[in-house]
Design a protein around this motif. Sequence first.
Motif, mmCIF file in Angstrom:
data_model
loop_
_atom_site.group_PDB
_atom_site.id
_atom_site.type_symbol
_atom_site.label_atom_id
_atom_site.label_comp_id
_atom_site.label_asym_id
_atom_site.label_seq_id
_atom_site.Cartn_x
_atom_site.Cartn_y
_atom_site.Cartn_z
ATOM 1 N N HIS A 107 52.078 10.062 -14.050
ATOM 2 C CA HIS A 107 52.518 10.188 -15.440
ATOM 3 C C HIS A 107 52.779 8.784 -15.978
ATOM 4 N N LEU A 108 51.687 8.074 -16.293
ATOM 5 C CA LEU A 108 51.730 6.706 -16.778
ATOM 6 C C LEU A 108 50.944 6.593 -18.078
ATOM 7 N N TRP A 109 51.212 5.536 -18.844
ATOM 8 C CA TRP A 109 50.480 5.300 -20.085
ATOM 9 C C TRP A 109 48.973 5.297 -19.847
ATOM 10 N N GLU A 110 48.545 4.703 -18.740
ATOM 11 C CA GLU A 110 47.127 4.543 -18.457
ATOM 12 C C GLU A 110 46.446 5.859 -18.084
ATOM 13 N N ASN A 111 47.222 6.917 -17.841
ATOM 14 C CA ASN A 111 46.657 8.197 -17.425
ATOM 15 C C ASN A 111 46.946 9.321 -18.423
ATOM 16 N N CYS A 112 47.662 9.048 -19.485
ATOM 17 C CA CYS A 112 48.031 10.088 -20.452
ATOM 18 C C CYS A 112 47.370 9.841 -21.797
ATOM 19 N N VAL A 113 46.933 10.941 -22.432
ATOM 20 C CA VAL A 113 46.325 10.869 -23.756
ATOM 21 C C VAL A 113 46.799 12.044 -24.595
ATOM 22 N N ALA A 114 46.718 11.889 -25.913
ATOM 23 C CA ALA A 114 47.021 12.994 -26.825
ATOM 24 C C ALA A 114 45.820 13.930 -26.837
ATOM 25 N N CYS A 115 46.099 15.235 -26.945
ATOM 26 C CA CYS A 115 45.030 16.219 -26.811
ATOM 27 C C CYS A 115 45.357 17.457 -27.648
ATOM 28 N N CYS A 116 44.302 18.131 -28.145
ATOM 29 C CA CYS A 116 44.512 19.399 -28.842
ATOM 30 C C CYS A 116 44.550 20.518 -27.792
ATOM 31 N N MET A 117 45.077 21.662 -28.167
ATOM 32 C CA MET A 117 45.206 22.779 -27.219
ATOM 33 C C MET A 117 43.853 23.258 -26.661
ATOM 34 N N PRO A 118 42.826 23.466 -27.512
ATOM 35 C CA PRO A 118 41.553 23.940 -26.957
ATOM 36 C C PRO A 118 40.961 22.984 -25.919
ATOM 37 N N CYS A 119 40.997 21.669 -26.191
ATOM 38 C CA CYS A 119 40.452 20.702 -25.223
ATOM 39 C C CYS A 119 41.302 20.667 -23.960
ATOM 40 N N ASN A 120 42.605 20.775 -24.114
ATOM 41 C CA ASN A 120 43.486 20.764 -22.951
ATOM 42 C C ASN A 120 43.206 21.967 -22.051
ATOM 43 N N HIS A 121 42.988 23.145 -22.648
ATOM 44 C CA HIS A 121 42.686 24.339 -21.851
ATOM 45 C C HIS A 121 41.299 24.246 -21.227
ATOM 46 N N ARG A 122 40.329 23.698 -21.974
ATOM 47 C CA ARG A 122 38.979 23.549 -21.447
ATOM 48 C C ARG A 122 38.957 22.584 -20.267
ATOM 49 N N LYS A 123 39.703 21.503 -20.366
ATOM 50 C CA LYS A 123 39.734 20.504 -19.299
ATOM 51 C C LYS A 123 40.504 21.016 -18.091
ATOM 52 N N ALA A 124 41.621 21.684 -18.338
ATOM 53 C CA ALA A 124 42.479 22.225 -17.269
ATOM 54 C C ALA A 124 42.783 21.149 -16.241
ATOM 55 N N ASP A 125 42.496 21.404 -14.949
ATOM 56 C CA ASP A 125 42.787 20.400 -13.918
ATOM 57 C C ASP A 125 41.507 19.762 -13.382
ATOM 58 N N LYS A 126 40.519 19.649 -14.255
ATOM 59 C CA LYS A 126 39.245 19.043 -13.857
ATOM 60 C C LYS A 126 39.242 17.558 -14.211
ATOM 61 N N LEU A 127 38.365 16.823 -13.532
ATOM 62 C CA LEU A 127 38.156 15.421 -13.861
ATOM 63 C C LEU A 127 37.138 15.329 -14.993
ATOM 64 N N LEU A 128 37.156 14.241 -15.724
ATOM 65 C CA LEU A 128 36.234 14.068 -16.841
ATOM 66 C C LEU A 128 34.771 14.119 -16.388
ATOM 67 N N GLU A 129 34.498 13.549 -15.214
ATOM 68 C CA GLU A 129 33.121 13.540 -14.690
ATOM 69 C C GLU A 129 32.616 14.959 -14.435
ATOM 70 N N GLU A 130 33.482 15.848 -14.017
ATOM 71 C CA GLU A 130 33.086 17.236 -13.733
ATOM 72 C C GLU A 130 32.672 17.961 -15.011
ATOM 73 N N LEU A 131 33.222 17.562 -16.142
ATOM 74 C CA LEU A 131 32.906 18.191 -17.423
ATOM 75 C C LEU A 131 31.839 17.432 -18.200
#
Length: 169
Positions: A107-131
Motif C-alpha cells: 500500500h504505497l504511492w507507487e502501487n496505488c491509483v484512482a479507479c472507477c468501480m467497473p474497472c476495479n471490479h474487472r481488474k479484481a486481483d489480476k495483474l495488468l499484463e493478464e488483462l
Amino acid sequence: MRQVLLLNATYEPLTTLPLRRAVCLVLREKAEIVHHDISGACLRSATAVVELPSVIRLLRYVRIPYRQRVPLTRAALMRRDNFRCVYCGRRAETIDHVIPRSRGGKHLWENCVACCMPCNHRKADKLLEELGWQLPVTPAVPRGAHWRLIGLVHDGDPQWAPYVNEPAA
C-alpha cells in the motif's frame, strides 16, 4: 462549515481552520486578519464587532516539522490522479492496487491509483499484463509543500490564491 486559511507569521500557508477557531485566534490576539470575507459579514457581541476572516496570520512563528514523504490518503491519491480513473478516464470512486495486495503488492504511492468501480471490479486481483492493460502514467509520490494543503486550491476561497503556491501540473 466555512473554512479560513491559516498562515504562519512568515505568510507560509499552514492549513485551514473552521471559522469558529479562526475567530477565537483573532479575539485572543494570537492571529491577525489578513483578508476579510468578501461578503462583508460580521460577528457581533455586546462589546465587539469582528468582520469574518477569509485569511488569518499567526503573530508568532510556529515551526512545523515537515515529513519527507507525503502521507498516502484517499483524498491525496484522488487529487494526484485528478479524480479520474487511470484505466478508462471516467470519474474515480475507489483506490486500486496495481499489483494486488493478495499477490504481495504494498500500500504505497507507487502501487496505488484512482479507479472507477467497473474497472476495479474487472481488474479484481489480476495483474495488468493478464488483462492486457497498461498504465498511461507511472504512479509516483507527489512532491512539494502544497501537498500538505490538500483541497485548498481545488475547493478553496479565491482570496487564498496569492498565499497558496501550487505549481502548474
